[in-house]
Design a protein around this motif. Structure first.
Motif, PDB file in Angstrom:
ATOM      1  N   ALA A 218       0.828  -1.211   0.000  1.00  0.00           N
ATOM      2  CA  ALA A 218       0.000   0.000   0.000  1.00  0.00           C
ATOM      3  C   ALA A 218       0.860   1.259   0.000  1.00  0.00           C
ATOM      4  O   ALA A 218       0.527   2.252  -0.664  1.00  0.00           O
ATOM      5  CB  ALA A 218      -0.930  -0.004   1.210  1.00  0.00           C
ATOM      6  N   THR A 219       1.970   1.232   0.720  1.00  0.00           N
ATOM      7  CA  THR A 219       2.866   2.390   0.755  1.00  0.00           C
ATOM      8  C   THR A 219       3.500   2.626  -0.607  1.00  0.00           C
ATOM      9  O   THR A 219       3.603   3.771  -1.077  1.00  0.00           O
ATOM     10  CB  THR A 219       3.963   2.184   1.808  1.00  0.00           C
ATOM     11  N   LEU A 220       3.929   1.565  -1.269  1.00  0.00           N
ATOM     12  CA  LEU A 220       4.522   1.701  -2.596  1.00  0.00           C
ATOM     13  C   LEU A 220       3.493   2.210  -3.604  1.00  0.00           C
ATOM     14  O   LEU A 220       3.827   2.990  -4.506  1.00  0.00           O
ATOM     15  CB  LEU A 220       5.093   0.363  -3.055  1.00  0.00           C
ATOM     16  N   LYS A 221       2.253   1.797  -3.453  1.00  0.00           N
ATOM     17  CA  LYS A 221       1.197   2.302  -4.331  1.00  0.00           C
ATOM     18  C   LYS A 221       1.024   3.808  -4.163  1.00  0.00           C
ATOM     19  O   LYS A 221       0.791   4.540  -5.141  1.00  0.00           O
ATOM     20  CB  LYS A 221      -0.122   1.584  -4.039  1.00  0.00           C
ATOM     21  N   ASN A 222       1.140   4.280  -2.926  1.00  0.00           N
ATOM     22  CA  ASN A 222       1.042   5.725  -2.682  1.00  0.00           C
ATOM     23  C   ASN A 222       2.169   6.483  -3.363  1.00  0.00           C
ATOM     24  O   ASN A 222       1.978   7.594  -3.862  1.00  0.00           O
ATOM     25  CB  ASN A 222       1.058   6.009  -1.177  1.00  0.00           C
ATOM     26  N   VAL A 223       3.364   5.879  -3.377  1.00  0.00           N
ATOM     27  CA  VAL A 223       4.501   6.511  -4.052  1.00  0.00           C
ATOM     28  C   VAL A 223       4.255   6.575  -5.560  1.00  0.00           C
ATOM     29  O   VAL A 223       4.530   7.592  -6.208  1.00  0.00           O
ATOM     30  CB  VAL A 223       5.803   5.741  -3.748  1.00  0.00           C
ATOM     31  N   ILE A 224       3.724   5.503  -6.126  1.00  0.00           N
ATOM     32  CA  ILE A 224       3.458   5.462  -7.569  1.00  0.00           C
ATOM     33  C   ILE A 224       2.465   6.541  -7.984  1.00  0.00           C
ATOM     34  O   ILE A 224       2.570   7.116  -9.081  1.00  0.00           O
ATOM     35  CB  ILE A 224       2.953   4.058  -7.969  1.00  0.00           C
ATOM     36  N   LYS A 225       1.523   6.854  -7.109  1.00  0.00           N
ATOM     37  CA  LYS A 225       0.524   7.888  -7.426  1.00  0.00           C
ATOM     38  C   LYS A 225       1.145   9.271  -7.555  1.00  0.00           C
ATOM     39  O   LYS A 225       0.569  10.157  -8.194  1.00  0.00           O
ATOM     40  CB  LYS A 225      -0.555   7.909  -6.338  1.00  0.00           C
ATOM     41  N   GLU A 226       2.293   9.472  -6.948  1.00  0.00           N
ATOM     42  CA  GLU A 226       2.962  10.781  -6.965  1.00  0.00           C
ATOM     43  C   GLU A 226       3.918  10.846  -8.151  1.00  0.00           C
ATOM     44  O   GLU A 226       4.995  10.263  -8.125  1.00  0.00           O
ATOM     45  CB  GLU A 226       3.728  11.001  -5.655  1.00  0.00           C
ATOM     46  N   THR A 227       3.528  11.568  -9.187  1.00  0.00           N
ATOM     47  CA  THR A 227       4.376  11.654 -10.381  1.00  0.00           C
ATOM     48  C   THR A 227       5.718  12.306 -10.077  1.00  0.00           C
ATOM     49  O   THR A 227       6.708  12.053 -10.777  1.00  0.00           O
ATOM     50  CB  THR A 227       3.662  12.435 -11.492  1.00  0.00           C
ATOM     51  N   ALA A 228       5.765  13.130  -9.035  1.00  0.00           N
ATOM     52  CA  ALA A 228       7.027  13.777  -8.661  1.00  0.00           C
ATOM     53  C   ALA A 228       8.052  12.770  -8.172  1.00  0.00           C
ATOM     54  O   ALA A 228       9.253  13.080  -8.092  1.00  0.00           O
ATOM     55  CB  ALA A 228       6.777  14.827  -7.577  1.00  0.00           C
ATOM     56  N   LEU A 229       7.603  11.558  -7.861  1.00  0.00           N
ATOM     57  CA  LEU A 229       8.509  10.531  -7.350  1.00  0.00           C
ATOM     58  C   LEU A 229       8.813   9.453  -8.391  1.00  0.00           C
ATOM     59  O   LEU A 229       9.242   8.349  -8.043  1.00  0.00           O
ATOM     60  CB  LEU A 229       7.906   9.886  -6.092  1.00  0.00           C
ATOM     61  N   ASP A 230       8.610   9.782  -9.657  1.00  0.00           N
ATOM     62  CA  ASP A 230       8.828   8.791 -10.717  1.00  0.00           C
ATOM     63  C   ASP A 230      10.289   8.368 -10.834  1.00  0.00           C
ATOM     64  O   ASP A 230      10.584   7.331 -11.439  1.00  0.00           O
ATOM     65  CB  ASP A 230       8.354   9.360 -12.069  1.00  0.00           C
ATOM     66  N   GLY A 231      11.191   9.156 -10.269  1.00  0.00           N
ATOM     67  CA  GLY A 231      12.600   8.829 -10.366  1.00  0.00           C
ATOM     68  C   GLY A 231      13.080   7.801  -9.360  1.00  0.00           C
ATOM     69  O   GLY A 231      14.245   7.372  -9.416  1.00  0.00           O
ATOM     70  N   TRP A 232      12.213   7.370  -8.456  1.00  0.00           N
ATOM     71  CA  TRP A 232      12.610   6.397  -7.439  1.00  0.00           C
ATOM     72  C   TRP A 232      12.461   4.963  -7.957  1.00  0.00           C
ATOM     73  O   TRP A 232      11.450   4.630  -8.583  1.00  0.00           O
ATOM     74  CB  TRP A 232      11.764   6.559  -6.177  1.00  0.00           C
ATOM     75  N   ASN A 233      13.459   4.157  -7.676  1.00  0.00           N
ATOM     76  CA  ASN A 233      13.339   2.713  -7.890  1.00  0.00           C
ATOM     77  C   ASN A 233      12.654   2.117  -6.667  1.00  0.00           C
ATOM     78  O   ASN A 233      13.091   2.347  -5.537  1.00  0.00           O
ATOM     79  CB  ASN A 233      14.721   2.088  -8.067  1.00  0.00           C
ATOM     80  N   LEU A 234      11.584   1.376  -6.894  1.00  0.00           N
ATOM     81  CA  LEU A 234      10.759   0.882  -5.792  1.00  0.00           C
ATOM     82  C   LEU A 234      10.926  -0.634  -5.639  1.00  0.00           C
ATOM     83  O   LEU A 234      10.914  -1.376  -6.622  1.00  0.00           O
ATOM     84  CB  LEU A 234       9.289   1.219  -6.041  1.00  0.00           C
ATOM     85  N   TYR A 235      11.044  -1.065  -4.378  1.00  0.00           N
ATOM     86  CA  TYR A 235      11.253  -2.485  -4.091  1.00  0.00           C
ATOM     87  C   TYR A 235      10.293  -2.936  -2.984  1.00  0.00           C
ATOM     88  O   TYR A 235      10.123  -2.243  -1.977  1.00  0.00           O
ATOM     89  CB  TYR A 235      12.680  -2.740  -3.609  1.00  0.00           C
ATOM     90  N   LEU A 236       9.719  -4.111  -3.177  1.00  0.00           N
ATOM     91  CA  LEU A 236       8.923  -4.752  -2.128  1.00  0.00           C
ATOM     92  C   LEU A 236       9.737  -5.924  -1.592  1.00  0.00           C
ATOM     93  O   LEU A 236      10.065  -6.863  -2.325  1.00  0.00           O
ATOM     94  CB  LEU A 236       7.591  -5.261  -2.686  1.00  0.00           C
TER      95      LEU A 236
END
Length: 394
Positions: A218-236
């Motif tokens: 759920a936290t990673l989904k919140n990050v994906i919603k923020e286009t300003a954070l598109d530069g982050w590599n996300l890991y579960l």
């Protein structure tokens, strides 16, 4: 400037705190609702603690543990029921519907999140004051995490909903790692998406590769919603507090990479610059030096970044199949025998070489050997030494 920045969740990524948080929540619940827990048997206490590990994936902020403890009590004990949702409820229902259940029970129980946050912190503080070793022992770091943090070649920040003082205490006591307070964003620092925005906007972080490791989908989904954070590599993190259903869902999301624990530890310890290892040694590139040259600072043959700071280090690489002795900066916490800040002695940020009473320098011995399969030099072992006497093996 190249390099990597890792923003790490704490509970479920670094630390398995489920045992401690469940016991602390039970202690706090008995303070908050004494009449409901009066006469509760030790067997029911143990059942609640066991079920807390099952429902742990729904917890976003620590105070929710108190709500879950009470809800589990109401499920098992009809005489304690004061909510409209407990009858017939199962732990599977909690996993599926927690976002719907939480506001209902908080309203029916007339509870405020800030009150529960404060009480949860007090319960932990009292436990630590009375039995610090017991509180520490109720937590554990996941295998390999302590070493990965000690020898991280990337910039590491902790981004957690845990109160910072508890995360800091566990880092120091369980891992022997001291992370500066300004790199621990705990409860009260704001939503994680806002913390990530703050980190990426810092001037000193420009040009770094950004990585965010979480165990809550759920936290990673919140990050994906923020286009300003598109530069982050996300890991579960597969090893954390998530379910098989969540992991399967994450596999279908292009922004999220599923991460195994062993791979995570390797990523932290691996420099983004493939030409440099922890000590600035280029694997497979034969360069010669000696202990005396290292201590004096021999004439430079090239420049490379210090693994732990932005400074450029003029150095000569090390020869494979040789034993290399490197001085420890004075900032080393010698009592722990585990941490040093600038492993390259020629880094301008490294402190002067400390001496023992016998005026013998404390040194770290690193043995490089050539891998017969890849014909590349690799670091084989470390040991702390005072002169020629071994102190502790890492």
């Amino acid at each position: 400037m190249g390099g990597d920045l890792y923003a790490l969740d704490f509970d479920g990524v670094i630390c398995d705190s489920c045992g401690e948080s469940s016991i602390s929540a039970l202690k706090a619940a008995k303070i908050r609702w004494p009449a409901l827990f009066e006469g509760v048997s030790s067997e029911l206490d143990e059942w609640i603690i066991d079920q807390m590990r099952v429902v742990r994936p729904v917890v976003e902020t620590g105070f929710e543990n108190l709500l879950l403890v009470r809800l589990l009590l109401e499920i098992q004990n009809p005489f304690a029921r004061q909510s409209s949702v407990a009858e017939g409820l199962t732990v599977e229902d909690i996993l599926e519907k927690w976002s719907e259940l939480k506001p209902v029970i908080m309203k029916e129980w007339n509870e405020k999140s800030n009150d529960l946050i404060n009480l949860f912190g007090i319960a932990r503080d009292e436990w630590m004051d009375k039995d610090l070793s017991g509180w520490i022992d109720a937590n554990r770091f996941y295998p390999g995490i302590s070493d990965a943090l000690r020898f991280a070649s990337s910039q590491v920040y902790i981004v957690t909903t845990k109160q910072s003082r508890f995360a800091d205490a566990l880092l120091r006591k369980l891992a022997g790692v001291e992370i500066p307070s300004d790199r621990i964003y705990g409860l009260g620092s704001g939503p994680k998406v806002e913390v990530l925005k703050k980190l990426q906007a810092m001037p000193e972080h420009q040009g770094l590769k950004l990585h965010f490791v979480e165990d809550r989908l759920a936290t990673l989904k919140n990050v994906i919603k923020e286009t300003a954070l598109d530069g982050w590599n996300l890991y579960l993190g597969r090893w954390g507090y998530n379910t098989e259903k969540e992991r399967e869902e994450a596999e279908g999301m292009s922004r999220i990479q599923l991460l195994d624990l062993s791979d995570f530890s390797s990523k932290l310890k691996k420099s983004s610059d493939a030409d440099h290892s922890l000590f600035g040694v280029a694997p497979g590139i034969p360069l010669s030096t000696s202990r005396s040259r290292l201590l004096r600072g021999s004439p430079p043959s090239r420049s490379s970044p210090c693994p732990l700071c932005p400074s450029l280090v003029k150095q000569k690489p090390l020869v494979a199949d040789s034993s290399v002795t490197i001085p420890i900066p004075s900032a080393l916490t010698l009592s722990l025998g585990r941490r040093f800040l600038h492993p390259d002695p020629l880094c301008p940020s490294a402190s002067p070489l400390p001496f023992s009473r016998e005026r013998k320098p404390f040194v770290v011995s690193s043995e490089a050997r050539r891998d017969p399969n890849t014909n590349a030099a690799r670091r084989a072992s470390f040991s702390w030494r005072r002169g020629s006497k071994r102190i502790e093996s890492l």
